[in-house]
Design a protein around this motif. Sequence first.
Motif, PDB file in Angstrom:
ATOM      1  N   ARG A 166      -4.265  24.154   8.174  1.00 24.12           N
ATOM      2  CA  ARG A 166      -3.216  23.361   9.061  1.00 24.12           C
ATOM      3  C   ARG A 166      -3.743  23.473  10.539  1.00 24.12           C
ATOM      4  NH1 ARG A 166       0.713  26.511  11.586  1.00 24.12           N
ATOM      5  NH2 ARG A 166       2.032  24.753  11.072  1.00 24.12           N
ATOM      6  N   LEU A 167      -3.495  22.457  11.085  1.00 26.51           N
ATOM      7  CA  LEU A 167      -3.966  22.397  12.637  1.00 26.51           C
ATOM      8  C   LEU A 167      -3.222  23.385  13.367  1.00 26.51           C
ATOM      9  CD1 LEU A 167      -4.379  18.596  13.087  1.00 26.51           C
ATOM     10  CD2 LEU A 167      -5.971  20.146  11.852  1.00 26.51           C
ATOM     11  N   ASP A 168      -4.035  23.905  14.118  1.00 27.94           N
ATOM     12  CA  ASP A 168      -3.586  25.263  15.097  1.00 27.94           C
ATOM     13  C   ASP A 168      -3.080  24.586  16.331  1.00 27.94           C
ATOM     14  OD1 ASP A 168      -5.780  24.832  16.344  1.00 27.94           O
ATOM     15  OD2 ASP A 168      -6.660  26.638  15.811  1.00 27.94           O
ATOM     16  N   ASP A 169      -2.642  25.436  17.332  1.00 26.31           N
ATOM     17  CA  ASP A 169      -2.080  24.908  18.725  1.00 26.31           C
ATOM     18  C   ASP A 169      -3.106  24.270  19.399  1.00 26.31           C
ATOM     19  OD1 ASP A 169       0.506  25.066  20.785  1.00 26.31           O
ATOM     20  OD2 ASP A 169      -1.704  25.608  21.696  1.00 26.31           O
ATOM     21  N   ALA A 170      -4.386  24.744  19.554  1.00 27.63           N
ATOM     22  CA  ALA A 170      -5.708  24.246  20.219  1.00 27.63           C
ATOM     23  C   ALA A 170      -5.749  22.815  19.607  1.00 27.63           C
ATOM     24  CB  ALA A 170      -6.466  25.105  19.972  1.00 27.63           C
ATOM     25  N   ALA A 171      -5.986  22.537  18.246  1.00 27.60           N
ATOM     26  CA  ALA A 171      -6.247  21.383  17.674  1.00 27.60           C
ATOM     27  C   ALA A 171      -5.121  20.364  18.042  1.00 27.60           C
ATOM     28  CB  ALA A 171      -6.263  21.468  16.012  1.00 27.60           C
ATOM     29  N   LEU A 172      -3.959  20.579  17.875  1.00 24.88           N
ATOM     30  CA  LEU A 172      -2.896  19.714  18.414  1.00 24.88           C
ATOM     31  C   LEU A 172      -2.693  19.333  19.696  1.00 24.88           C
ATOM     32  CD1 LEU A 172       0.142  21.458  16.129  1.00 24.88           C
ATOM     33  CD2 LEU A 172      -1.418  19.495  15.471  1.00 24.88           C
ATOM     34  N   GLU A 173      -3.335  20.183  20.336  1.00 21.84           N
ATOM     35  CA  GLU A 173      -3.279  19.926  21.998  1.00 21.84           C
ATOM     36  C   GLU A 173      -4.666  19.015  22.271  1.00 21.84           C
ATOM     37  OE1 GLU A 173      -2.643  19.621  25.945  1.00 21.84           O
ATOM     38  OE2 GLU A 173      -1.369  20.665  24.351  1.00 21.84           O
ATOM     39  N   LEU A 175      -5.183  16.667  19.988  1.00 24.38           N
ATOM     40  CA  LEU A 175      -4.882  15.138  19.691  1.00 24.38           C
ATOM     41  C   LEU A 175      -3.925  14.787  20.722  1.00 24.38           C
ATOM     42  CD1 LEU A 175      -4.152  15.992  15.832  1.00 24.38           C
ATOM     43  CD2 LEU A 175      -6.265  14.575  16.843  1.00 24.38           C
ATOM     44  N   LEU A 176      -3.189  15.540  21.560  1.00 21.60           N
ATOM     45  CA  LEU A 176      -2.299  14.877  22.277  1.00 21.60           C
ATOM     46  C   LEU A 176      -2.834  14.413  23.525  1.00 21.60           C
ATOM     47  CD1 LEU A 176       0.815  17.707  22.430  1.00 21.60           C
ATOM     48  CD2 LEU A 176       0.634  15.506  21.308  1.00 21.60           C
ATOM     49  N   ILE A 177      -4.060  15.241  24.102  1.00 22.15           N
ATOM     50  CA  ILE A 177      -4.804  14.664  25.149  1.00 22.15           C
ATOM     51  C   ILE A 177      -5.540  13.343  24.807  1.00 22.15           C
ATOM     52  CG2 ILE A 177      -6.943  15.327  26.442  1.00 22.15           C
ATOM     53  CD1 ILE A 177      -6.273  18.276  26.072  1.00 22.15           C
ATOM     54  N   ARG A 178      -6.095  13.258  23.526  1.00 26.16           N
ATOM     55  CA  ARG A 178      -6.673  12.148  23.155  1.00 26.16           C
ATOM     56  C   ARG A 178      -5.668  10.918  23.158  1.00 26.16           C
ATOM     57  NH1 ARG A 178     -10.332  13.725  17.944  1.00 26.16           N
ATOM     58  NH2 ARG A 178     -11.987  15.174  18.944  1.00 26.16           N
ATOM     59  N   ALA A 179      -4.473  11.161  22.854  1.00 22.30           N
ATOM     60  CA  ALA A 179      -3.364  10.077  22.845  1.00 22.30           C
ATOM     61  C   ALA A 179      -2.999   9.474  24.341  1.00 22.30           C
ATOM     62  CB  ALA A 179      -2.272  10.575  22.135  1.00 22.30           C
ATOM     63  N   GLU A 180      -2.936  10.672  25.001  1.00 20.52           N
ATOM     64  CA  GLU A 180      -2.831  10.432  26.550  1.00 20.52           C
ATOM     65  C   GLU A 180      -3.811   9.665  27.180  1.00 20.52           C
ATOM     66  OE1 GLU A 180       0.362  13.945  27.911  1.00 20.52           O
ATOM     67  OE2 GLU A 180      -1.858  14.426  27.559  1.00 20.52           O
ATOM     68  N   GLY A 202       1.474  21.787  12.113  1.00 19.58           N
ATOM     69  CA  GLY A 202       0.330  21.808  11.590  1.00 19.58           C
ATOM     70  C   GLY A 202      -0.182  20.461  11.186  1.00 19.58           C
ATOM     71  N   ASP A 203       0.634  19.216  11.274  1.00 18.51           N
ATOM     72  CA  ASP A 203       0.243  18.199  10.751  1.00 18.51           C
ATOM     73  C   ASP A 203      -0.125  17.270  11.947  1.00 18.51           C
ATOM     74  OD1 ASP A 203       0.600  15.578   9.440  1.00 18.51           O
ATOM     75  OD2 ASP A 203       1.926  15.984   8.166  1.00 18.51           O
ATOM     76  N   GLY A 204      -1.477  16.926  12.106  1.00 16.79           N
ATOM     77  CA  GLY A 204      -1.761  15.868  13.159  1.00 16.79           C
ATOM     78  C   GLY A 204      -1.088  14.448  12.990  1.00 16.79           C
ATOM     79  N   ARG A 205      -1.223  14.009  11.874  1.00 23.82           N
ATOM     80  CA  ARG A 205      -0.561  12.550  11.901  1.00 23.82           C
ATOM     81  C   ARG A 205       0.903  12.655  11.993  1.00 23.82           C
ATOM     82  NH1 ARG A 205      -0.823  12.444   6.669  1.00 23.82           N
ATOM     83  NH2 ARG A 205      -2.840  11.840   6.341  1.00 23.82           N
ATOM     84  N   TYR A 206       1.606  13.605  11.726  1.00 22.66           N
ATOM     85  CA  TYR A 206       3.070  13.471  12.057  1.00 22.66           C
ATOM     86  C   TYR A 206       3.119  13.788  13.621  1.00 22.66           C
ATOM     87  CZ  TYR A 206       8.048  14.330  11.673  1.00 22.66           C
ATOM     88  OH  TYR A 206       9.344  14.279  11.909  1.00 22.66           O
ATOM     89  N   LEU A 207       2.308  14.615  14.131  1.00 25.50           N
ATOM     90  CA  LEU A 207       2.349  14.710  15.668  1.00 25.50           C
ATOM     91  C   LEU A 207       1.993  13.589  16.306  1.00 25.50           C
ATOM     92  CD1 LEU A 207       1.942  17.105  18.008  1.00 25.50           C
ATOM     93  CD2 LEU A 207      -0.168  16.663  18.017  1.00 25.50           C
ATOM     94  N   LEU A 208       1.197  12.406  15.883  1.00 23.74           N
ATOM     95  CA  LEU A 208       0.745  11.419  16.457  1.00 23.74           C
ATOM     96  C   LEU A 208       1.746  10.464  16.308  1.00 23.74           C
ATOM     97  CD1 LEU A 208      -3.116  11.455  16.051  1.00 23.74           C
ATOM     98  CD2 LEU A 208      -1.797  11.834  17.975  1.00 23.74           C
ATOM     99  N   ASN A 209       2.385  10.295  15.256  1.00 28.52           N
ATOM    100  CA  ASN A 209       3.751   9.666  14.908  1.00 28.52           C
ATOM    101  C   ASN A 209       4.747   9.865  15.774  1.00 28.52           C
ATOM    102  OD1 ASN A 209       2.232   8.338  12.715  1.00 28.52           O
ATOM    103  ND2 ASN A 209       3.248   9.476  11.202  1.00 28.52           N
ATOM    104  N   MET A 210       5.053  11.098  16.202  1.00 24.99           N
ATOM    105  CA  MET A 210       5.976  11.476  16.999  1.00 24.99           C
ATOM    106  C   MET A 210       5.655  10.819  18.556  1.00 24.99           C
ATOM    107  SD  MET A 210       7.566  15.356  16.133  1.00 24.99           S
ATOM    108  CE  MET A 210       6.105  16.145  16.249  1.00 24.99           C
TER     109      MET A 210
END
Length: 432
Positions: A166-173, A175-180, A202-210
């Motif tokens: 599952r994606l950890d905090d660093a991996a999710l961050e 993804l947020l930076i790439r989205a921004e 831990g779900d990258g797809r769900y994070l980007l959907n949010m």
Amino acid sequence: MSNLFEASGLESTAPRPLADRLRPQRLEDVVGQEHLLSSEGPLGRMLGAGRLPSLILWGPPGTGKTTIARLLAKRVNLHFEQISAVFSGVADMRKAFEAAKARRMTGQATLLFVDEIHRFNRSQQDGFLPFVEDGTVTLVGATTENPSFELNAALLSRVQVLVLHRLDDAALETLLIRAEEMERPLPLTPDARAAMKAMADGDGRYLLNMVEALYAQAIVTSLDPKGLAEAVQRRPANYDKDREGHYNLISALHKSLRGSDVDAALYYLARMLVAGEEPLYVTRRLVRFAAEDIGMADPNALVQALAAKDMYDFLGSPEGELGIVQATIYLATAPKSNAAYKAQKLAYSAARREGSLMPPKHILNAPTKLMKDIGYGKDYAYDHDTAEGFSGQNYFPDEMPREVYYAPKERGFEREILKRLAYWQKLREEKM
């Protein structure tokens, strides 16, 4: 249909979800799976050797299974063919195999990606075997379920299973930076940004959907965690009551109780109940734990566990769940002993081993004259008539030596039991 869009030039202008637009184009850009993709990881070593065997990618949703499969095909120059076990049947599998055979005749090998492969039944899974064995396809299956339980042994013996995290905090961050970078800064306070990553679970797809949902609302002021919760929906906990998550959490609860970690036990109890687990299932496990891991070290533990069951039966949810919490606290903080559990196993083993040995005649009742004449009840010592209330007679079959099954621990109430057993053994030896 997608080919028609591409031919008409519409594909590039059609709306695409943010998660799809941010899909990595190189394996090096995949986040959170460095243990597989680094030069020292299994996939890194396979690609370094120029060889890709058939694989099962096992991991939670939104961790990059489909993306990795696509990029593996691209890296080793295989045609990428995708089917889903949710929507495909035998006819679709046959069509994929025939197309792969035709490509093979032209020198083009095929990577067949099967999403949700665990949803195929056993006979459908067997259908892959000859085509994997003869190299018609390199099979890459994706599953969120434990392959040990969901895939048959014949298929598992022909693939390598790789576990995605599952994606950890660093991996999710990341993804947020790439989205921004692709869109614009997110309207979130630092606390809300952390809350969003926690909500993704831990779900990258769900994070980007949010993220996409936030962008769609054109929010101009920074949201705090409460505002974020009102703007987007929290991801439901990853928990299926008949799947591995169910067994993982009940195992974690049981072992936390055994380890006397009351806070960890309460956490796993909450994880299960919040996710919708049947409270009576949890209570049944607590009752078993009370006898197996506490036993006579605190006989009241079993009473507490059964009382929790009675309270829940009487009140239901949510009021009755407090009784389950109380029982969990009691069991976690009680002294532990598995002496009764071990005694059961030893006694059962002896009973099976020794067969149908008769008890010694002196402890058998003699309701008839014949039974008295052949010695039933003869020389029985009534323990209450002795000075110590203990006769020390032998109660094992005459053909069987005395054995010890129950060995209490120096913990809790069993300390007192240990003293009693030692006293009785001393009297027994004196009376012999």
